[in-house]
Design an enzyme around this catalytic site. Structure first.
Site, PDB file in Angstrom:
ATOM      1  N   LYS A  22       3.357 -11.492  -0.959  1.00  0.00           N
ATOM      2  CA  LYS A  22       2.215 -10.361  -1.404  1.00  0.00           C
ATOM      3  C   LYS A  22       1.675  -9.909  -2.235  1.00  0.00           C
ATOM      4  O   LYS A  22       1.064  -8.943  -2.131  1.00  0.00           O
ATOM      5  CB  LYS A  22       2.695  -9.371   0.325  1.00  0.00           C
ATOM      6  CG  LYS A  22       2.017  -8.778   1.087  1.00  0.00           C
ATOM      7  CD  LYS A  22       2.376  -7.629   1.983  1.00  0.00           C
ATOM      8  CE  LYS A  22       3.151  -6.742   1.398  1.00  0.00           C
ATOM      9  NZ  LYS A  22       3.417  -5.330   1.034  1.00  0.00           N
ATOM     10  N   ASN A  23       3.189  -9.162  -2.542  1.00  0.00           N
ATOM     11  CA  ASN A  23       2.850  -7.409  -3.809  1.00  0.00           C
ATOM     12  C   ASN A  23       2.544  -8.689  -5.316  1.00  0.00           C
ATOM     13  O   ASN A  23       1.920  -7.637  -6.002  1.00  0.00           O
ATOM     14  CB  ASN A  23       4.517  -7.695  -3.832  1.00  0.00           C
ATOM     15  CG  ASN A  23       4.720  -6.750  -2.786  1.00  0.00           C
ATOM     16  OD1 ASN A  23       4.299  -6.335  -1.981  1.00  0.00           O
ATOM     17  ND2 ASN A  23       5.721  -5.994  -2.686  1.00  0.00           N
ATOM     18  N   CYS A 118       3.444   2.276   4.418  1.00  0.00           N
ATOM     19  CA  CYS A 118       4.169   3.111   5.344  1.00  0.00           C
ATOM     20  C   CYS A 118       5.133   4.151   5.122  1.00  0.00           C
ATOM     21  O   CYS A 118       4.524   4.721   4.180  1.00  0.00           O
ATOM     22  CB  CYS A 118       5.720   1.566   5.698  1.00  0.00           C
ATOM     23  SG  CYS A 118       5.410  -0.391   5.875  1.00  0.00           S
ATOM     24  N   ARG A 123       5.917   8.242  -2.829  1.00  0.00           N
ATOM     25  CA  ARG A 123       5.184   6.926  -3.624  1.00  0.00           C
ATOM     26  C   ARG A 123       4.572   7.165  -4.449  1.00  0.00           C
ATOM     27  O   ARG A 123       3.110   7.049  -3.824  1.00  0.00           O
ATOM     28  CB  ARG A 123       5.152   6.202  -2.859  1.00  0.00           C
ATOM     29  CG  ARG A 123       7.021   5.220  -2.169  1.00  0.00           C
ATOM     30  CD  ARG A 123       6.218   4.073  -2.163  1.00  0.00           C
ATOM     31  NE  ARG A 123       6.021   3.232  -0.602  1.00  0.00           N
ATOM     32  CZ  ARG A 123       5.371   2.317  -0.097  1.00  0.00           C
ATOM     33  NH1 ARG A 123       5.263   0.779  -0.917  1.00  0.00           N
ATOM     34  NH2 ARG A 123       5.657   2.001   0.765  1.00  0.00           N
ATOM     35  N   ASP A 308      13.196  -3.497  -0.695  1.00  0.00           N
ATOM     36  CA  ASP A 308      12.448  -4.557   0.457  1.00  0.00           C
ATOM     37  C   ASP A 308      13.297  -5.360   0.568  1.00  0.00           C
ATOM     38  O   ASP A 308      13.057  -6.538   2.149  1.00  0.00           O
ATOM     39  CB  ASP A 308      11.951  -4.657  -0.744  1.00  0.00           C
ATOM     40  CG  ASP A 308      10.144  -4.231  -0.290  1.00  0.00           C
ATOM     41  OD1 ASP A 308      10.839  -3.093   0.100  1.00  0.00           O
ATOM     42  OD2 ASP A 308       9.220  -4.568  -1.139  1.00  0.00           O
ATOM     43  N   ARG A 400       1.738  -7.281   7.941  1.00  0.00           N
ATOM     44  CA  ARG A 400       0.960  -7.184   6.976  1.00  0.00           C
ATOM     45  C   ARG A 400       1.788  -7.979   6.032  1.00  0.00           C
ATOM     46  O   ARG A 400       0.903  -7.981   4.473  1.00  0.00           O
ATOM     47  CB  ARG A 400       1.295  -5.334   6.858  1.00  0.00           C
ATOM     48  CG  ARG A 400       0.279  -4.468   7.484  1.00  0.00           C
ATOM     49  CD  ARG A 400       0.685  -3.463   6.875  1.00  0.00           C
ATOM     50  NE  ARG A 400       0.715  -3.043   5.494  1.00  0.00           N
ATOM     51  CZ  ARG A 400       1.926  -2.900   4.933  1.00  0.00           C
ATOM     52  NH1 ARG A 400       2.995  -1.919   5.501  1.00  0.00           N
ATOM     53  NH2 ARG A 400       1.609  -2.058   3.464  1.00  0.00           N
TER      54      ARG A 400
END
Length: 422
Positions: A22-23, A118, A123, A308, A400
């Site tokens: 995903k990233n 999220c 961040r 993560d 997601r």
């Protein structure tokens, strides 16, 4: 809203195909903005975040087509119609800020809303802003939007990052490909997703050296061309499913996995008494004893233990023998899953950025609430080890970042189902 219902106590056996990252995909997709020629991504994950990035790119004039059930994404930005990324799309996903660098590089201007995502920490965008300003961009925050211009185009420069931010590294890496002269990113992020993006950009004609190290050098070129690129395996999904047989019992082969993607994570599994073996197709995982052993974990930038995977690791340690200490050094507010695990009988004490977990013999099923993406899947993993029924609510977070969780776990023996919300 949908829920995931898990009935624990069933050992797992079989194979799970790990999706593309995903990233990585969320950084690769904006790379289309750098070129008038087509970019094709294979091994793409099928996730709601991919749909959000698709909508954002289409709002800028890019053509984005999903092929082969979503596993292939065909992109073309030959007609860049807009340089404004609106709040209504950007607010849904943090990675939306990755259009900033490419737009500045190609169009020399961009108006990008501050992003959402999220609620696991601040961040801040200041690292991105400072880095792009080093390349000659002028950036001003007005009404919740970053208004950026690069009069005459971006210019290569030395860009020291105060923190090895993955997103900032990706934004500068893309921006620098079309800048005049050489750019050197110092204290660059080293994650596999950075290397994957660099490989894709090189296939498009970029000149990049040093990706995978803390110093990346980019020599700007006049234009980038077409390319086809395979998205790297998702190391977070990989680590998540590697924990499933440790928690539930049994043995699972994760197809497409490589130890190099999760080496620090594998070190902690080895210390916990978990067997990880490379196979011709991926990684096979099994627990050597009835219960894993307690281990201490400190999250760090790659190649350290991934933040993560912290929530998923905590779920496993809830039934480990002994007491474990998890220290979260990347994001604040990332122990929000702990109170939900306590509802299932876990013994967890959180003090600031440190969580102390004392293993119990067995967790108990309970209704729990997902607070973010990784917390969602950690509660599902905990449900695999719990007596009775665990119902995980608010799983829109889950969608997601994980495709078809109930199908993948169900295929190896888990008793799990999705229940549609009212």
């Amino acid at each position: 809203m949908d829920s995931i219902v898990v009935h624990g106590g069933t050992p797992l056996e079989g194979k799970i195909r790990i999706a593309g990252a995903k990233n990585a995909a969320l950084a690769l997709m904006p790379a289309t903005l750098l070129s008038e020629e087509p970019l094709t991504l294979t091994n793409a994950p099928r996730l709601s975040d991919i749909r959000t990035m698709t909508a954002l790119l289409q709002s800028l004039g890019a053509e984005v087509t999903s092929l082969q059930g979503g596993k292939v994404i065909a992109l073309s930005s030959h007609n860049l119609a807009s340089t404004r990324a609106d709040y209504e799309i950007v607010r849904k996903m943090r990675a939306s800020n990755l259009v900033l660098g490419p737009l500045l590089a190609r169009a020399h201007e961009a108006v990008v809303s501050l992003p959402g995502g999220c609620a696991i920490g601040a961040r801040p965008m200041d690292i991105h802003i400072t880095a792009l300003e080093a390349l000659g961009a002028e950036i001003e925050l007005r009404d919740g939007y970053l208004h950026a211009v690069a009069k005459g185009g971006l210019k290569g420069a030395k860009v020291p990052l105060r923190f090895a931010s993955v997103g900032a590294t990706e934004n500068v890496l893309m921006a620098a490909t079309l800048a005049k002269g050489a750019t050197v990113i110092e204290n660059a992020a080293r994650e596999p997703e950075i290397v994957d993006l660099a490989n894709c950009l090189r296939a498009m004609g970029a000149q990049i050296d040093g990706d995978g190290t803390s110093t990346i050098t980019i020599q700007g070129v006049d234009r980038l061309g077409a390319a086809t690129h395979q998205v790297v395996t998702d190391r977070i999904e990989l680590g998540t499913y590697m924990l499933a047989p440790v928690i539930a019992g049994g043995s699972v082969e994760c197809l497409g996995g490589r130890i190099a993607l999760v080496s620090a994570f594998c070190d902690r599994l080895d210390a916990a008494g978990v067997t990880v073996e490379e196979t011709a197709e991926g990684l096979r995982v099994a627990c050597k004893g009835a219960r894993p052993r307690a281990v201490d974990v400190v999250t760090e930038p790659f190649p350290g233990f991934p933040t993560d995977l912290q929530a998923q690791m905590m779920a496993m340690l809830c039934t480990a023998e002994g007491t474990s200490v998890l220290e979260e050094k990347i994001f604040e507010n990332r122990f929000m899953h702990a109170p939900e695990l306590v509802r299932m009988g876990a013994r967890i004490d959180v003090q600031g950025g440190t969580a102390t977990v004392t293993g119990v013999d067995r967790l108990k099923g309970a209704p729990v609430m997902a607070t973010d993406l990784r917390a969602s899947v950690s509660l599902i993993l905990a449900g695999l080890a719990a007596e009775g029924e665990t119902r995980v609510n608010r799983v829109y977070h889950l969608d997601r970042g994980y495709e078809h969780v109930e199908e993948k776990l169900g295929a190896v023996g888990a008793r799990i189902e999705r229940v549609a919300g009212e």
